[in-house]
Structure formats: structure tokens, C-alpha cells
Design an enzyme around this catalytic site. Sequence first.
Site, mmCIF file in Angstrom:
data_model
loop_
_atom_site.group_PDB
_atom_site.id
_atom_site.type_symbol
_atom_site.label_atom_id
_atom_site.label_comp_id
_atom_site.label_asym_id
_atom_site.label_seq_id
_atom_site.Cartn_x
_atom_site.Cartn_y
_atom_site.Cartn_z
ATOM 1 N N CYS A 1 2.721 -86.552 14.818
ATOM 2 C CA CYS A 1 2.156 -85.914 13.628
ATOM 3 C C CYS A 1 0.802 -86.576 13.365
ATOM 4 O O CYS A 1 0.747 -87.740 12.983
ATOM 5 C CB CYS A 1 3.110 -86.109 12.457
ATOM 6 N N CYS B 1 -5.306 -94.842 18.903
ATOM 7 C CA CYS B 1 -6.056 -94.589 20.126
ATOM 8 C C CYS B 1 -6.006 -95.860 20.967
ATOM 9 O O CYS B 1 -6.342 -96.938 20.470
ATOM 10 C CB CYS B 1 -7.490 -94.217 19.799
ATOM 11 N N CYS C 1 -13.944 -92.301 19.441
ATOM 12 C CA CYS C 1 -14.457 -92.749 20.745
ATOM 13 C C CYS C 1 -14.410 -91.703 21.847
ATOM 14 O O CYS C 1 -14.894 -91.946 22.936
ATOM 15 C CB CYS C 1 -13.707 -93.998 21.199
#
Length: 183
Positions: free
Chosen positions: A171, A148, A102
Site C-alpha cells: 500500500c 526504497c 531517486c
Amino acid sequence: MKQVFYVLIATLGMVACAQQQDESAEYALTTATAGDEPLSDLAIRLLNSETLADTVVKTEAEWRRELTRAEFQVLREEGTEIAFRNEYWDNEKEGVYACAACGNPMFGSETKFESGTGWPSFYAPLEEERVKEVDDYALGMLRTEVECARCGSHIGHVFPDGPEPTGLRYCLNSVALDFVQAE
């Protein structure tokens, strides 16, 4: 009819959130830091261009059409790419790492470090609101997944074995990121 109602309510909520964010965005972004480091001009421009008010919601079929096979496997099915065989694990260029699904700017090169794991690692996101941390029991143990905050895509995991100042190691999967190099 019920679905239309839910879409209308969600849209109204996003509009109200966007108005509230617009009022405080300029001050917040001019004073933002990543860890103890001030953000680069590039990071501030990217953050100003993308707000979290425009949450991305798509069906899995839409994601499947828009993402590559590798991106879909990691971002939507919570896969992991191979260590030391990914694009950004040893990237030393200055810039910002955004969500490949996105475009949400999440991490800056200012907080990237060599962890020895073979994946890109960071000790802090650009802003904590840019990522979401979720308990992950997938391998029979508790880990903390990084998603996200804008579209809910799987980015990687965070561990408590990173360097100061945070002691954290985000990570991440390279395929889950788009890198925007500083000018």
C-alpha cells in the site's frame, strides 16, 4: 579526516558492488518476473538503466531543496497522503512506478490491483532487491514499512492481506512514486 575516510570506503564498496552486478545483470534482467508475470519491455529497460549499486545518499537539506513539500513530508518524514485524493490510486495505465526521490523502478502495473483502500496497491515489487522492508512501531503497533532500497525513502507499508500469488498488499503513497507509462 575521519569523514573523508568513510566516504572513500563507501565509494570503494559501491564500485566493487557495481562491478559484480554488471557481470550478472544481463542474465538476471532478461529472466526477471514480477510475481508470476513476466516483466514488460519497459520494465526491463528501466531496470537495465538503473542499478542499485549507485546508492543515493543526501543530507536532509539536499532532499528538502530537491523535493516538493508533499514529497518531502512523505518520502523523508514518513507521512501519508490522503486516501482517494492521490494521483495513482485508480491509475489503470500500463507502466512502471519508480521512487520519486531517486528514480529506482520498484513496481509494475502488472502487479497493481484495486484494494479499495484509496492508495495504489501492488502484490509484488519488480524485484525484491528494489525495496526494503523495515519494522515500524510508529502508531503503537507493528507494521512493515516499505522503503526504497536505493535512497531509503519511505514509500508506504506492506500488509499480509493481498491477492494471490503472494498474499501481500504493498500500500503505497502516490506522491512517493513517479509513473512511467509504457509506450
